[in-house]
Structures are given as C-alpha cells and as structure tokens.
Scaffold this motif. Structure first.
Motif, PDB file in Angstrom:
ATOM      1  N   ALA A  16      39.972  32.160 102.812  1.00  0.00           N
ATOM      2  CA  ALA A  16      40.497  32.978 103.909  1.00  0.00           C
ATOM      3  C   ALA A  16      41.368  32.108 104.806  1.00  0.00           C
ATOM      4  O   ALA A  16      40.831  31.312 105.592  1.00  0.00           O
ATOM      5  N   PRO A  17      42.693  32.209 104.730  1.00  0.00           N
ATOM      6  CA  PRO A  17      43.557  31.327 105.526  1.00  0.00           C
ATOM      7  C   PRO A  17      43.362  31.502 107.026  1.00  0.00           C
ATOM      8  O   PRO A  17      43.503  30.548 107.796  1.00  0.00           O
ATOM      9  N   ILE A  18      43.021  32.689 107.478  1.00  0.00           N
ATOM     10  CA  ILE A  18      42.850  32.922 108.912  1.00  0.00           C
ATOM     11  C   ILE A  18      41.679  32.112 109.472  1.00  0.00           C
ATOM     12  O   ILE A  18      41.706  31.675 110.619  1.00  0.00           O
ATOM     13  N   ALA A  19      40.659  31.873 108.622  1.00  0.00           N
ATOM     14  CA  ALA A  19      39.498  31.120 109.089  1.00  0.00           C
ATOM     15  C   ALA A  19      39.891  29.674 109.400  1.00  0.00           C
ATOM     16  O   ALA A  19      39.470  29.101 110.408  1.00  0.00           O
ATOM     17  N   ASN A  20      40.711  29.063 108.517  1.00  0.00           N
ATOM     18  CA  ASN A  20      41.176  27.704 108.780  1.00  0.00           C
ATOM     19  C   ASN A  20      41.976  27.625 110.071  1.00  0.00           C
ATOM     20  O   ASN A  20      41.837  26.695 110.868  1.00  0.00           O
ATOM     21  N   LYS A  21      42.824  28.624 110.288  1.00  0.00           N
ATOM     22  CA  LYS A  21      43.657  28.649 111.491  1.00  0.00           C
ATOM     23  C   LYS A  21      42.791  28.779 112.754  1.00  0.00           C
ATOM     24  O   LYS A  21      43.060  28.133 113.766  1.00  0.00           O
ATOM     25  N   VAL A  22      41.758  29.621 112.688  1.00  0.00           N
ATOM     26  CA  VAL A  22      40.886  29.809 113.855  1.00  0.00           C
ATOM     27  C   VAL A  22      40.103  28.527 114.150  1.00  0.00           C
ATOM     28  O   VAL A  22      39.934  28.142 115.318  1.00  0.00           O
TER      29      VAL A  22
END
Length: 949
Positions: A641-647
């Motif tokens: 999940a790319p959004i998790a890394n960003k968060v």
C-alpha cells in the motif's frame, strides 16, 4: 471491672490507612495482600498492651467506615470527591481487618450511610450522658468538637493521640483552635477542608477563621457582621461565600443521635481469649506475633489470660520480610498541623531558624519560584523543615494579591540568602529535598552551592521502583509519597494558585496561605526522610543510593546548568525543509486517497484506508474508529500500500519538526543562548536517566535526518564537542551475567559480536546472517516471543522459534540466565542489578497473561539494562574530578544519552582528555564489580554532535 466506667472508642478507619502506608507490600501464605492487615494488627496489639499497663478502659470498641458514601453526599454530592479510590491491593484487606478486630475479641462497629465519626459521636454522647468517661483514640480534628470536661452527672470526653502518645482535652483543643470545642465546628466551616472537599470560605485560613469566631462568637455572628466590615477581600469573600460556609457547617457537624447497633454494655473488656487470635495469626503467617504470644512478651490485653500459641511459620515464598526481626520500627510522628507553621518576616527570626538548623545537622529545604524552568525562574521564597510541624516559610518576593493590597512585610532576598548561604554550603548539615536537583539549580543561580544533600524522591525510587500495583515506575512525587507513607493529603499548587483564568503567580498568594503550602512541603519532606532513609540499610538499598544515585544528583544538576549550544539558523533551515517535504507528502497522500482529508486525524485516515481504498486488516476499537497505529501502517506497507509508506514518512517528519527543529529553537534560553534539558533520576524503572523539556534522548540515531539534527548541536567558538559511547554494553553485560564463554571470548578478542553470533547460529557470515544475528542478540535480551521475533525478521513464527532454540543451544548460559532470573523475580518480587538496584514487578504472577508476560519480558532485561545504567552513572560521578586531577578543568560534561556522554572542551585539550574519559568509563564498575569482559568505549570529536560520531 472497676466501679468507674471508662469507654474507649478507637477510630479504626484512621488506623487502616496509617497501617497501609507504613509498610511495603506483604502477602499471606495464600498470596492475599496483608500488609495493611499486619500493620493494623500490630497497632491494635500495641494499643491493647499500652492501655493494659496504664489506667485502662473498662469497655472498648473499634469503629469503622462501612463505605465511602454517607448522608453528607446526599446534602453535597462533591463531599470527599477529591479522595482517590482505595489502592487496589488494599480493597481485599478491608474484610481481613475486620477479622483482625474480632480476633482480639473486640467489638467492631460499622453502619451503612454513617461515617465512623458519627458513630463515635453517638456512642460518646450516650456514654457520657450516663456518667461514663470516654476516650476517643484518634487525632482527627473533627472529633475534637466532642471534647469536654465532667459536668455534674455527665462524664468527660477526651482524646488519645497514639502518634504523639498524648491526651487531648479542652485545653489542648483551645490551644489548637483558639476556641472551645463547642465552636470548633464553626472554625472548620470557615476554613474548609481540601481533604474532605468541604468548601468553606475561599481564602480564609485557620488563623483568620479562629479570629473571626473569637471576635463574633459564632459562625452566624461572623457572617452577619460581614456587611458592616470595612471594604476588604475578606468582607467580599464572607458575603459571597456565606451559603458555602453554612453548608460547610452542616457537613462538619457530627451526628450525635444515631441508633446504637450494639449496646455499650457489650463492649466490656475481660481479657483477650487466645484461640481466635492464635488462629488468625496462624492463618496469615504473622510468625513474629505468634512468637510474642508464645513467650508471653508484650501480649495484648491481660497477659495472664493468654495461653501459649504454637509456633507457625509462613509458607515459603511469601513476602513476609515486613514482619520479621529485620525491619526497623518506623517512627511515630504527630499528624500534620499547618497552623503550627511559621512565616519568617524579619532577619532576627531567620537567624534563629538558621541557628537551630545548624545545631540539628539535618534540614529539609524547598524553594518556591515564579516558574517551573529552573534556568529562568525567579526565587520567591524558601521553606525550612526541622521536625514534625516544625517548619517555616521565608518569603522574599510576594507582592500584594490585588491592586488594592499592600506588599507584605518580608525579608530582603539578598540579605536572607547571605545569611542562609553558610547553612546551605555547610559540610556539617545535610540538606534534604524532594527532587532537590531543582532547588540546587535555583539556588546556584543566586550564588549558593548547596551540599551535602539527600533526596527523598531518589531514596523512594531506590527502594520501591516499580513497586506500585499498576506496575509502572512512577509514584515518587511528594503528593503520592505523602499519601502512601504518611496518610496525609498535601495542599496542591492548584489549591493555592488556582487554575485556568483564575491562576495567579505564587508571588501573589497571601502569606498565610503561602506559608501553609510551602512549609508543608518542607515538613512532609522531613517526615518522608525519617520514614525512608532508615529503610535503605534495612532493605539493602544503601549501596546503590550512596554509591550511584546520591552523588549523581549534584553532577546532573551541574550538567543541566551547563546546557548545550544549538545553531538556531541550522534548525530553522531544517524546519523549513521539513515543512516543504511535509507539504509535498500531504499532496501525494491526498492524490493516492482520491480526496483531501486531515492526515493527522486517526478517524479520517482509518476511513480512507479501509473504507475508501478498501485495504484489508482494519480493526475498530471501542470508540468505533479504525486503528491506524504504526504497526498497522507498516503491515499495510508490506502488503504494497503506497499510501501507508507516505503516511509513515509524513508522521516521522511532522514529529521531528514539532519535537525537535521547532521545539529546540523555542527552548533556547535567552540568558545563556543554550538549551537546558532536565534529567530525571526516577523517570525510567530500570534506573536510566530520562530527559525532558526538551527530550534529547529520542533523536533518531541512525537515520540521515537524525544526523542532521545532531549537526545543529554545536560547540562555542574555539571549542569542540566530544562524544564517548559504550560499545554494545548490554551484550557485554549479558555475557558476564549469564556466564557465556563464547561471547566473553569474542569480546575479549575484540571480535565483531554479531558476526560471531551469525557464525555460531548459521555457520556462515554475510550481510543477511549478520543482520539477523544482530536482531536476535538484542531481541533475546528483551524476552522476545516467537511471534515478536518473526515480526522483526519477516519470517514465520515456527522459523523464529527454531532460531530461538538454536540460539539457546549455542549459548545455553543465556537461557539459564533467563530461567533463573524469572524464578528469582517470581519468588522475591523484584530483580536486582550487579550494584544492588531493585526493580519490583508486582504483576509477575498475575493471572492475566498479558500482564504476566509483559512483566516477564521486562524482568529479563531489567538486571542488564539497570546495570548498564548504574555503570554510566558511576562514570559520570567520577568524570569531572578525574579530568580536574589531570589539569583538564575546562572540560564540561553536557549530555547523557543512554550509553553516551557528550562533552564540550577546548580544541587543544581533546587528545589529553580522550584517555582520561576512556579510562573512567572503562573502569566505572570497579571496585564494586569486576567484569569478565572489557567495556569498549568509542570516542569521536568535532565542531558538532553529529561530527563527533
């Protein structure tokens, strides 16, 4: 039975809490807490023995509170609202205390809806009306309303204060309150009571209340007279709070006409039959009291009526040290009386106090200031404590508490400090404080170097770290210690200065209230010292206190005053860069989510991740919202999940910006131009120092961002920073403490310990096996589970268990250490470092698996991490004297961060200082402990903290 009838009424509720706070935790052979039961039993025994040898009672009963609720709560729901609930381990002891009373064959009285004081009042009045004399065994000020001499056919009522071993009659009550007992309730109604949450009249203390009743004859008279008084704050308060005063009078009035549940005649004393008492003592393993029965020494009641009791010993494994011969009898002290405190307002009186302190050789001190920051706060006053209720407050900087009031008379600060300086600096007088490090820093800024010192907070920590039933290492603040050990609720800063919009600086508090608050701090500190200091020798705490923690207090205070320089421009640049990166991440996250939302809101983020984007693994808590903690985000990141890394990156940068690059700029002291952290000697259960305001110990060590922040910590012109770090000290200590020959050999030969572990476990050493070995080395020392290790290594639980099994096969000493450590902690209740530091684990035998397993993991690591903390503390204490001996007095010790010490020194002194620093750190365990492994030290220097690594 003599012709003259004399009834004794024992305030049993007061006995219970005194007993609980006097002794450490104690369990009976079945594992039930009985510390308070034992203390109560010994106190009741002593009372019975003392009364039997004196002119004793013919009748006696113990009166108890049935519950925390009474009819007063119906009148005023906030009544006693400030009182905390009983401690968790005291609750199961209440019925046993009733059993103890009945074991003495004494009446035990309690009634639902009534307080013990009301039952005492009703029995006292009933007996006195029949011509009996009555003695109330208590020092409770509320019960002093009942005291009276014989009057015709009415008997006398007095009180017996067993703390002071003194009688309280009408003369004593009048001396304390300035009025007859019949008017004590009127005084109490005006002054209120913070313990019982009786409102009274705001701002009216004991002296003012007494004066009003003396002048006007009664509460009603004082309130009626308010309208004719000249304009003043007192007039306003009496008029404004009349209803509260009248309500308070109702609350403090004792109910004297209660139905008597047991006739007074049934309280007749006729000795203490042995059987109920013997059986009770046997059941709970109170062996020393059984021995006293067996020998006939000090038997309660009429000793000739007692038969010898059989010797019975407590079952193995119970914490019964509190009732054996090894524990010293703790001092009996009078109840705290704030009206006894003195406000010192002239130099002649101050010199008298100084002279007495010099003669006594021990003085409790406490400073009152304008703020919490010791590096910037102004000194408002000092309090001294020389004995129980023998305390004073010396105000320096109190102004009028409103625009119309005059500045009160007080001592000139410079003149007072000049007079106090010889006392504060005298080697012949011990200065005792509660968190005295703060006072040292305040007084140092005014030119006083206070020494020698003792600290009740640190003593408490060295005795009872982790001992509280909630399993945390807190509970060493004055308010908690006072409640626990003295059974006394202290005035709080909020009580005196208010809060919110009504908050006033301490310098605006009227002197009578300021004296009560400040002198109480010194009085309580003195009492705690009498209670705690003797326990060090009895309970084996002297070594770690005297050799590690006590000498560290002045060292850490000096480090705090030194501070460290930070480059404001560098921090500002980092903050600016973080802000740009955070903004970019915010845009990226919104793009991945398909809409804008508040990333910092766990609820909105959870809805986006699991409802909008449909990722699996979401779980809702009791609040109904999804969890979005770091573990959840890392799991989603692993699932792609790319959004998790960003968060995760967004959170890290936001925290670094707010916690460090922004906060450090704000923390720069305008006077020194440096940042001054505050170190707590009691902040970590294992004994490590903790850093706050700002916290300098959690800056990421191995990340590029963390290194950038460290680059902002710089030396003054012409100086450099030097960082000296213990290398893998916990692994070295584990090798010694677990006696692991392979690891000891590797350290002795200077091998890469993680590579050696990889070779032993996997038969080969490469980047991957070394990384796995490193993780396992540290994880095992923290008692990690198969699932925890699997999560760290990214493998299945069975594979992780196989690695743990292999590790223990190759290093059986580690497994043996873990097993023996846990067995010891389960039996004794605490772990111990090589220097004798105890850490208590009250949940180690909990039936709750999460509590028990958490305690087990902490117990495995505590001796190792605690020994590491002790070693670096010993190095800190020795460091500056060693440097001075080598002519390196310009070297300043600034920071302690876990296993690292940071110094600032002239660039030309670096090469001379390095071997001295290394030698002190390497030999810090000696001569107390000789390790089987060398302590490796890594030293670097440079213009910044980052460059020194």
């Amino acid at each position: 039975m003599s012709e003259k009838q004399h009834l004794y009424l024992v305030d049993g509720s007061a006995y219970i809490f005194r007993a609980y706070h006097r002794l450490p935790p104690l369990t009976n052979p079945t594992g039930i807490p009985v510390g308070a039961v034992y203390g109560y039993t010994t106190m009741l025994w002593k009372l019975a023995t003392d009364l039997d040898t004196a002119v004793g009672p013919t009748h006696l009963a113990v009166i108890l509170d049935k519950s925390s609720q009474s009819f007063r709560n119906d009148i005023y729901p906030e009544y006693k609202a400030n009182r905390p609930p009983p401690p968790e381990d005291l609750i199961p002891q209440f019925p046993l205390i009733r059993d103890a009373t009945r074991a003495f064959s004494l009446a035990c009285i309690e009634e639902e809806g009534l307080e013990a004081d009301d039952l005492i009042a009703s029995y006292a009045r009933s007996a006195a009306s029949r011509g009996w004399d009555v003695t109330i065994v208590s020092s409770d000020k509320d019960l002093m309303q009942l005291v009276g001499d014989r009057d015709g056919d009415t008997g006398a009522i007095d009180m017996l204060d067993t703390m002071k071993n003194s009688r309280i009659g009408m003369a004593e009550v009048e001396e304390k309150f300035g009025v007859l007992p019949s008017l004590v309730g009127d005084v109490l109604a005006l002054m209120g009571d913070s313990v019982d949450n009786i409102p009274g009249v705001y701002g009216v203390g004991p002296k003012t209340a007494t004066k009003l009743i003396q002048e006007h004859g009664s509460l009603t008279g004082a309130l009626d007279a308010a309208a004719a008084m000249k304009t003043s704050k007192l007039k306003e308060r009496l008029l404004e709070h009349r209803a509260m005063a009248e309500l308070s009078r109702v609350l403090v009035t004792l109910k004297e006409d209660c139905d008597l549940p047991i006739p007074i005649e049934d309280f007749a004393l006729d000795g203490v039959p042995p059987e109920p008492l013997t059986e009770f003592l046997q059941t709970h393993g109170f062996t020393s009291l059984l021995r006293r029965l067996d020998s006939g020494r000090g038997s309660p009641g009429r000793a000739n009526d007692l038969n010898p009791a059989k010797q019975v010993h407590a079952a193995a494994g119970t914490n019964s040290d509190a009732e054996g011969g090894s524990r010293q009898q703790l001092p009996e002290l009078p109840a705290i009386d704030r009206s006894a405190y003195v406000c010192v307002q002239d130099m002649d009186m101050l010199r008298q106090w100084i002279g007495r302190a010099m003669a006594l050789r021990v003085v409790a001190i406490d400073t009152e200031t304008s703020a919490l920051d010791a590096m910037q706060a102004d000194l408002v006053g000092i309090s001294l404590g020389l004995g129980a209720n023998d305390a004073c407050y010396i105000p320096f900087a109190h102004g009028g508490h409103d625009l119309l009031s005059d500045t009160p008379q007080q001592v000139d600060r410079e003149e007072a400090l000049a007079a106090l300086k010889p006392l504060l600096e005298s080697d012949a007088v011990i200065k005792v404080g509660q968190n005295i490090k703060y006072d040292l820093n305040i007084l140092a800024r005014y030119g006083a170097k206070v020494s020698p010192v003792d600290d009740t907070m640190v003593i408490s920590f060295d005795l009872d770290a982790g001992r509280s039933m909630d399993g945390i290492g807190g509970g060493h603040g004055m308010d908690e210690l006072s409640q626990r050990h003295l059974g006394h609720t202290t005035l709080t800063f909020k009580d005196i200065c208010g809060s919110g919009k009504k908050l006033i600086p301490f310098g605006q508090v009227p002197l009578d209230r300021a004296t009560e608050y400040a002198a109480e701090d010194a009085d309580v500190t003195w009492r705690l010292y009498q209670h705690l200091k003797p326990r060090l020798a009895i309970e084996g705490g002297t070594r770690v206190y005297e050799r590690v923690d006590r000498p560290l207090i002045e060292v850490v205070a000096g480090m705090e005053r030194e501070g460290v320089k930070v480059d404001r421009a560098s921090l500002a640049k980092l903050s600016e860069g973080f802000a740009v990166e955070i903004s970019k991440l915010e845009q990226d996250i919104h793009a991945l989510a398909g809409r804008e939302f508040t990333i910092g809101s766990p609820k909105q983020l959870g809805d986006v991740l699991f409802d909008t984007l449909g990722y699996k693994g979401g779980r809702k808590g009791k609040s109904g919202q999804y969890s979005t903690d770091q573990a959840i985000l890392e799991k989603l990141a692993d699932q792609g999940a790319p959004i998790a890394n960003k968060v995760l990156e967004y959170r890290q940068l936001s925290k670094l910006k707010s916690t460090y690059t922004d906060a450090l700029q704000a923390a720069i002291n305008p006077r020194t131009g440096r940042v001054h952290t505050s170190y707590s000697l009691v902040g970590a259960q294992t004994g490590r120092l903790s850093s706050t305001d700002p916290n300098l110990q959690n800056i990421p060590i191995r990340t590029a961002i963390g290194r950038q922040i460290r680059e902002s910590f710089v030396a003054e012109l012409g100086n450099v920073l030097l960082a000296a770090d213990y290398s893998q000290i916990e692994l070295r200590l584990a090798a010694h403490m677990a006696d692991v020959p392979t690891l000891k050999e590797a350290f002795a030969e200077g091998q890469d310990i993680h590579a050696r572990t990889a070779q032993e476990m996997f038969g080969t050493v490469d980047r991957d096996t070394r990384a796995q070995a490193k993780t396992i080395n540290f994880a095992i020392l923290y008692g990690i589970s198969r699932w925890g290790l699997a999560g760290r290594l990214g493998v299945e639980a069975d594979e992780a268990q196989a690695m743990i099994d292999t590790y223990f096969q190759r290093f059986p000493g580690i497994q043996r250490y873990i097993v023996t450590t846990l067995e010891s902690v389960r039996e004794r209740g605490y772990s111990e470092t090589l220097f004798g530091r105890k850490t208590w684990f009250p949940r180690i035998n909990s039936k709750n698996p999460n509590e028990r397993q958490g305690s087990e993991r902490a117990a495995i690591n505590a001796p190792i991490q605690g020994t590491s903390a002790d070693i670096i503390k010993r190095a800190m204490v020795r460091m500056l004297p060693a440097l001075r001996d080598e002519g390196l007095g310009n070297v300043r010790m600034l920071l302690q961060v876990h296993d690292e010490l940071v110094f600032e020194l002239p660039e030309g002194d670096v090469e001379a200082a390095k071997p001295v620093i290394e030698a002190v750190m390497a030999g810090a365990a000696l001569p107390a402990v000789e390790l089987d492994v060398p302590l490796g030290i890594e030293i670097g220097s440079g213009p910044s903290w980052g460059a020194a690594h």
